[in-house]
Design an enzyme around this catalytic site. Structure first.
Site, PDB file in Angstrom:
ATOM      1  N   ASP A   1     -61.562  -3.617  18.693  1.00 35.29           N
ATOM      2  CA  ASP A   1     -62.711  -2.716  18.569  1.00 35.29           C
ATOM      3  C   ASP A   1     -63.607  -3.061  17.391  1.00 35.29           C
ATOM      4  OD1 ASP A   1     -61.767  -1.299  20.779  1.00 35.29           O
ATOM      5  OD2 ASP A   1     -60.546   0.019  19.528  1.00 35.29           O
TER       6      ASP A   1
ATOM      7  N   LYS B   1     -66.887  -6.785  19.353  1.00 38.85           N
ATOM      8  CA  LYS B   1     -66.988  -8.082  20.035  1.00 38.85           C
ATOM      9  C   LYS B   1     -68.039  -8.066  21.142  1.00 38.85           C
ATOM     10  CE  LYS B   1     -62.578  -7.703  20.895  1.00 38.85           C
ATOM     11  NZ  LYS B   1     -62.191  -6.593  20.013  1.00 38.85           N
TER      12      LYS B   1
ATOM     13  N   GLY C   1     -62.170  -2.566  25.840  1.00 35.04           N
ATOM     14  CA  GLY C   1     -63.364  -1.765  26.105  1.00 35.04           C
ATOM     15  C   GLY C   1     -64.435  -2.312  25.178  1.00 35.04           C
ATOM     16  N   HIS C   2     -65.364  -3.057  25.731  1.00 35.81           N
ATOM     17  CA  HIS C   2     -66.383  -3.738  24.916  1.00 35.81           C
ATOM     18  C   HIS C   2     -67.738  -3.081  25.152  1.00 35.81           C
ATOM     19  CE1 HIS C   2     -63.784  -7.652  24.671  1.00 35.81           C
ATOM     20  NE2 HIS C   2     -63.180  -6.578  24.193  1.00 35.81           N
TER      21      HIS C   2
ATOM     22  N   GLN D   1     -58.960  -7.542  22.318  1.00 36.15           N
ATOM     23  CA  GLN D   1     -58.015  -7.034  21.327  1.00 36.15           C
ATOM     24  C   GLN D   1     -58.323  -7.676  19.962  1.00 36.15           C
ATOM     25  OE1 GLN D   1     -56.495  -8.009  24.709  1.00 36.15           O
ATOM     26  NE2 GLN D   1     -57.330  -5.986  24.961  1.00 36.15           N
TER      27      GLN D   1
END
Ligand code: GDP
Ligand code: IMO
Ligand code: MG
Length: 422
Positions: free
Chosen positions: A16, A19, A43-44, A225
């Site tokens: 988080d 990225k 979750g990007h 990650q």
């Protein structure tokens, strides 16, 4: 030696870091963007032109219509979640089928993998990892056990292989006495997702990527990650199940070490962690709450509170070493705008012993801080380094000196525009 290069953008802490935002920002510089590890545990977030997207399996280069995006062999993919994600993008006007290519060697997350994820967590009780519940661990376990299903399997006689693996999972669940689940609805959507995936280009992406490199095209490998969640180098067992570090780029895309160019290490101006596991810099006080509130530190996948603390130079140095980071990217600098002083963890201490090297187990280690003056100025509208307040410039200089690397990108807000290149 290939003509083109694979640059990697890797989260170097607990995920988080931002990225998605930076991959989207970097995409114009590259021909291809590829995910090499993880799955919908990611979750990007990408924000531009007043729109917000949260991507899970699809690479963050997808908003540039001219670029090929690849889900590499090191990834795991859940057909139902993939279908939801892809349909949302299609509904927003992004055509995908021609330019989103999926590795035949990527592994499939079955509905029963998700049940197993929950069952293993429940069995661990207090020692639970705090997974995202997306079936990541069980899917990579089956891959390593050589019984997994791969994307390429859906091109052939699939149903029978699916049933066989599902039955195997059901047996494990019975053995665990975990029988209170019902996947019938989920399974229907999952099979629909399998069918939906068939319209995409399911290819041997390692051959495709190497062909691009031979043609002199450049690839951006998008990490998922973070390094401290890496299966080998993270805070095991409180980790994810894939290789999130630069070695994972080679195995997860099928590219040789010599093809790797720059390794961008991305971190926040402070630290966060979601899920369980040791976190020496965690703040349990008002400062931690303030960082969480201002930084909006709630998980993009699960909505959970992210644990917050000051920047951790022990962790960053370790991740820089493991990954061979060449350039740094610092995110969310604006979140620290209001603090009188800023701290940085320079070492860990425990039982009278002090270390600047990452210990085997970080549990029980306390942070040793150095303190710097805060800048007390809003950064978020700044677009040029020349306009940085002196105390913020001093924080950046301090980190560069401590980490012995240049911070080339500084992010001062969630929007694509709030990005300063140095
Ligand atoms: P990823 O998983 O590494 O792509 O990061 P996430 O998207 O899970 O989390 C990063 C969060 O921070 C998202 O909500 C972003 O919109 C937000 N964000 C990214 N960069 C900045 C920044 O510089 N400042 C602020 N305030 N928010 C940011
Ligand atoms: P992105 O790509 C932050 C964490 C989970 C849990 C551990 C194992 O958005 O940075 P898993 O479901 O992978 O078995 O969970 O890893 N985790 C993440 N934390 N960002 C992520 O992804 C994460 N993906 C997994 O919270 O502690
Ligand atoms: Mg995320």
């Amino acid at each position: 030696m290939t003509k083109g290069k694979v640059d990697a953008l890797l989260g170097i802490v607990f995920g988080d870091e931002g990225k998605g935002k930076v991959v989207d920002f970097f995409t114009p510089r590259y021909d291809v963007v590829a995910r090499f590890a993880g799955g919908p545990n990611a979750g990007h977030t990408i924000i531009f032109d007043g729109k917000k997207f949260v991507l899970r399996s699809i690479p963050s280069g997808i908003f540039d219509p001219d670029k090929v995006n690849i889900i590499g062999n090191g990834c795991v993919i859940a057909p139902d979640l993939f279908m939801d994600e892809a349909r949302e993008l299609e509904a927003a006007g992004y055509a995908l089928t021609e330019r989103l290519h999926i590795s035949r060697r990527a592994h499939l997350i079955l509905p029963t993998h998700r049940v197993l994820d929950r069952a293993y967590e429940a069995a661990k009780g207090k020692a639970k990892v705090g997974t995202t519940g997306k079936g990541i661990g069980p899917t990579y376990s089956d891959k390593a056990a050589r019984i997994g299903l791969r994307v390429g399997d859906i091109e052939g006689e699939f149903e029978e292989k699916y049933r066989a693996l599902k039955q195997r999972h059901e047996q494990i669940l019975r053995d665990l006495n975990y029988t209170d689940y019902d996947i019938s609805q989920e399974e229907k959507r999952w099979l629909e997702g399998v069918d939906y995936m068939r319209k995409f280009r399911l290819t041997d992406t390692e051959t495709e990527i190497n062909r691009y490199l031979a043609e002199g095209k450049n690839v951006l490998a998008e990490g998922a990650q973070g390094s401290l969640l890496d299966i080998d180098h993270g805070t095991y067992p409180f980790v994810s199940s894939s290789s999130t570090t630069s070695g994972g780029v080679c195995t997860g895309l099928g590219v040789a070490p010599g093809a790797i160019g720059r390794v961008w290490g991305i971190f926040k101006a402070y630290s966060t962690r979601v899920g369980s596991g040791p976190f020496p810099v965690e703040l349990f006080d008002e400062t931690g709450d303030t960082i969480r509130r201002i930084g909006n530190e709630f998980g993009a996948v699960t909505g959970r509170n992210r644990r917050c603390g000051w920047v951790d130079l022990v962790a960053l140095r370790y991740a820089i070493m493991i990954n061979g980071v060449t350039d740094l990217v610092m995110m969310k600098s604006d979140v620290l705008d209001g603090f009188d002083t800023i701290k940085a963890c320079v070492a860990y201490t425990k039982d009278g012993q002090t270390t600047t090297d990452m210990p085997y187990d970080t549990e029980g280690w306390q942070p040793v801080y150095e303190e710097l003056p805060g800048w007390k100025t809003a950064l978020t509208d700044i677009r040029s380094e020349a306009d940085f307040p002196p105390a913020f410039k001093a924080y950046v200089d301090y980190l560069e000196q401590q980490l012995q690397l240049p911070i080339r990108i500084i992010s001062v807000g969630p929007d694509r525009e709030a990005t300063i290149v140095r």
